[in-house]
Design a protein around this motif. Sequence first.
Motif, PDB file in Angstrom:
ATOM      1  N   ALA A 134       0.836  -1.200   0.000  1.00 51.98           N
ATOM      2  CA  ALA A 134       0.000   0.000   0.000  1.00 51.98           C
ATOM      3  C   ALA A 134       0.876   1.257   0.000  1.00 51.98           C
ATOM      4  O   ALA A 134       0.642   2.201  -0.764  1.00 51.98           O
ATOM      5  CB  ALA A 134      -0.924   0.002   1.219  1.00 51.98           C
ATOM      6  N   VAL A 183       1.158   4.138  -3.003  1.00 52.66           N
ATOM      7  CA  VAL A 183       0.902   5.555  -2.737  1.00 52.66           C
ATOM      8  C   VAL A 183       2.112   6.381  -3.155  1.00 52.66           C
ATOM      9  O   VAL A 183       1.978   7.449  -3.760  1.00 52.66           O
ATOM     10  CB  VAL A 183       0.569   5.770  -1.250  1.00 52.66           C
ATOM     11  CG1 VAL A 183       0.536   7.242  -0.918  1.00 52.66           C
ATOM     12  CG2 VAL A 183      -0.763   5.143  -0.917  1.00 52.66           C
ATOM     13  N   GLY A 203       2.261   7.049  -6.621  1.00 53.97           N
ATOM     14  CA  GLY A 203       1.194   7.917  -7.096  1.00 53.97           C
ATOM     15  C   GLY A 203       0.020   7.144  -7.666  1.00 53.97           C
ATOM     16  O   GLY A 203      -0.806   7.705  -8.376  1.00 53.97           O
ATOM     17  N   SER A 244      -3.222   5.570  -6.688  1.00 51.90           N
ATOM     18  CA  SER A 244      -4.163   5.404  -5.584  1.00 51.90           C
ATOM     19  C   SER A 244      -5.321   4.495  -5.983  1.00 51.90           C
ATOM     20  O   SER A 244      -6.271   4.339  -5.232  1.00 51.90           O
ATOM     21  CB  SER A 244      -4.665   6.763  -5.122  1.00 51.90           C
ATOM     22  OG  SER A 244      -5.207   7.449  -6.210  1.00 51.90           O
ATOM     23  N   PRO A 279      -7.939   4.734  -8.202  1.00 52.47           N
ATOM     24  CA  PRO A 279      -9.277   5.300  -8.107  1.00 52.47           C
ATOM     25  C   PRO A 279     -10.265   4.386  -8.833  1.00 52.47           C
ATOM     26  O   PRO A 279      -9.930   3.779  -9.853  1.00 52.47           O
ATOM     27  CB  PRO A 279      -9.144   6.652  -8.813  1.00 52.47           C
ATOM     28  CG  PRO A 279      -7.968   6.514  -9.705  1.00 52.47           C
ATOM     29  CD  PRO A 279      -7.060   5.525  -9.070  1.00 52.47           C
ATOM     30  N   LYS A 327      -1.720  11.072   1.453  1.00 53.55           N
ATOM     31  CA  LYS A 327      -1.015   9.811   1.222  1.00 53.55           C
ATOM     32  C   LYS A 327      -1.429   8.767   2.253  1.00 53.55           C
ATOM     33  O   LYS A 327      -1.692   7.613   1.903  1.00 53.55           O
ATOM     34  CB  LYS A 327       0.492  10.034   1.326  1.00 53.55           C
ATOM     35  CG  LYS A 327       1.152  10.340   0.016  1.00 53.55           C
ATOM     36  CD  LYS A 327       2.645  10.372   0.230  1.00 53.55           C
ATOM     37  CE  LYS A 327       3.369  10.888  -0.989  1.00 53.55           C
ATOM     38  NZ  LYS A 327       4.786  11.117  -0.693  1.00 53.55           N
ATOM     39  N   THR A 386      -4.923   7.581   1.566  1.00 54.48           N
ATOM     40  CA  THR A 386      -4.979   6.720   0.381  1.00 54.48           C
ATOM     41  C   THR A 386      -4.443   5.325   0.697  1.00 54.48           C
ATOM     42  O   THR A 386      -5.031   4.317   0.286  1.00 54.48           O
ATOM     43  CB  THR A 386      -4.158   7.341  -0.761  1.00 54.48           C
ATOM     44  OG1 THR A 386      -4.498   8.715  -0.870  1.00 54.48           O
ATOM     45  CG2 THR A 386      -4.452   6.652  -2.068  1.00 54.48           C
ATOM     46  N   ALA A 387      -3.326   5.279   1.429  1.00 51.49           N
ATOM     47  CA  ALA A 387      -2.740   3.975   1.767  1.00 51.49           C
ATOM     48  C   ALA A 387      -3.711   3.164   2.618  1.00 51.49           C
ATOM     49  O   ALA A 387      -3.880   1.965   2.410  1.00 51.49           O
ATOM     50  CB  ALA A 387      -1.424   4.170   2.509  1.00 51.49           C
ATOM     51  N   ARG A 394      -6.897   3.428   2.579  1.00 51.58           N
ATOM     52  CA  ARG A 394      -8.012   3.025   1.723  1.00 51.58           C
ATOM     53  C   ARG A 394      -7.643   1.788   0.900  1.00 51.58           C
ATOM     54  O   ARG A 394      -8.454   0.891   0.707  1.00 51.58           O
ATOM     55  CB  ARG A 394      -8.383   4.180   0.785  1.00 51.58           C
ATOM     56  CG  ARG A 394      -9.736   4.018   0.118  1.00 51.58           C
ATOM     57  CD  ARG A 394      -9.958   5.076  -0.927  1.00 51.58           C
ATOM     58  NE  ARG A 394      -9.137   4.858  -2.100  1.00 51.58           N
ATOM     59  CZ  ARG A 394      -9.448   4.012  -3.096  1.00 51.58           C
ATOM     60  NH1 ARG A 394     -10.565   3.333  -3.047  1.00 51.58           N
ATOM     61  NH2 ARG A 394      -8.650   3.861  -4.125  1.00 51.58           N
ATOM     62  N   LEU A 395      -6.387   1.753   0.447  1.00 56.97           N
ATOM     63  CA  LEU A 395      -5.934   0.581  -0.317  1.00 56.97           C
ATOM     64  C   LEU A 395      -5.991  -0.679   0.535  1.00 56.97           C
ATOM     65  O   LEU A 395      -6.117  -1.788   0.026  1.00 56.97           O
ATOM     66  CB  LEU A 395      -4.516   0.807  -0.828  1.00 56.97           C
ATOM     67  CG  LEU A 395      -4.366   1.783  -1.987  1.00 56.97           C
ATOM     68  CD1 LEU A 395      -2.913   1.980  -2.329  1.00 56.97           C
ATOM     69  CD2 LEU A 395      -5.130   1.299  -3.204  1.00 56.97           C
TER      70      LEU A 395
END
Lengths: 133, 298
Positions: free
Chosen positions: A87, A91, A94, A96, A98, B224, B227-228, B230-231
Amino acid sequence: MERIPILRMGQFLLVTIQVDMHDRLALTLQEDLTSRITEHGSRGVLIDISSLEIVDSFIGRMLANIASIARVLDADTVVVGMQPAVAITLVELGLSLPGVRTALNVEKGVALLNAAVASSGAMLEVDDADGED
Amino acid sequence: MPATPSRRLPRVLDERFDEILAAWTKEQTNGAKPGTASEGDIRARCSELLSAMRKALASSGADDVQGPAWAPVRDVLQRVSFIRAQQGFTPSETATFVLSLKRPLFEALRASAGNDAEALATDVWGATEVLDRLALFTAEVYMKTREELIARQSQDMLELSTPVVKLWEGVLALPMIGTLDSSRTQVVMESLLQRIVETGADVAILDITGVPTVDTLTAQHLIKTVTAARLMGAECIISGIRPQIAQTIVHLGVDLGDIVTKATLADAFKLALSRTGTTLVRSRNGANPTGSLTTTPR
């Protein structure tokens, strides 16, 4: 030829990626997955990447592609079991992802897909007896 | 042939060792802060350094202070400097330990040179060069010790200031305190993701009440982290955004995207509970003001 197995779980499909992905394998997976979705009328795709230690931009793009293709065929895609290190790498790259849903494990992924299916129409139970093929 | 400075200096040190040592010790005891070191202590250290210098000068001369012959001298200085840095001496006080040797040494050189002014000047220059180099070395060691101290403290702070706490079944909270830089974000991100895996949390609350300022870089780091998470399949809520920070974020044009933000941790917690299928109901009984919780299966 090397193939990634696609398991059917009721109205969902489960893909477990355990080997290094390369171009040909990714394309084969895309083709297989597309035909299986149409064949079974699947409503969701679970991609388990818990055994992947290294994920590069190529795999990131492949996941996004599969999600878009599945979306066109009216199936939700959930990527499950991503490792913390993976993860962070994504990130930092870049990427993510979507448009791709994520869950911690397969169980949560199935719950997420069930909720999505329920909100879009009638709730269908996953029948265990139907199982994997 | 007249003796060169590098030869005369060790001779003077040899002949007048006790004299120089006594004068040097006196010089230092006079200038020392009360209660830092006993006279015997100072005397022992001075004597140690002086004899090490004598040996080094005799074997290799004054030119090569960084060389192997001077290793014992550097060793003594390193110890003195290290102790002084830890005791809270200032850099100049530490360097004075070496520099205060100048006066006794020069006096001894003058006494030995007699009327030969030229020889005295050369001697003094030679001695100054050696002592200055040693003093610089002392200062360097002092700085290094302090830097190590600071690095260790900031490492401690890094670990202390990023706890991940479990607020509820499936709800994690990260109360962030202090400036968010890249290295801290990395630590925060790693510990958060690790805890998500361990607890199987669905929601994580990033509370930035303790973050003094938010600039574009800080916001970037926050995004960041979100987002991490969320992944990994966990949703993030950012809470504790103060009015000024909200204004700054908008003025800077930072796009927080579809990240959920709440003003207070309480609001964020309420939202997190509802996301995990728990509702908070205030008890009807007025005597019991604490709310009761009911969990509804999703």
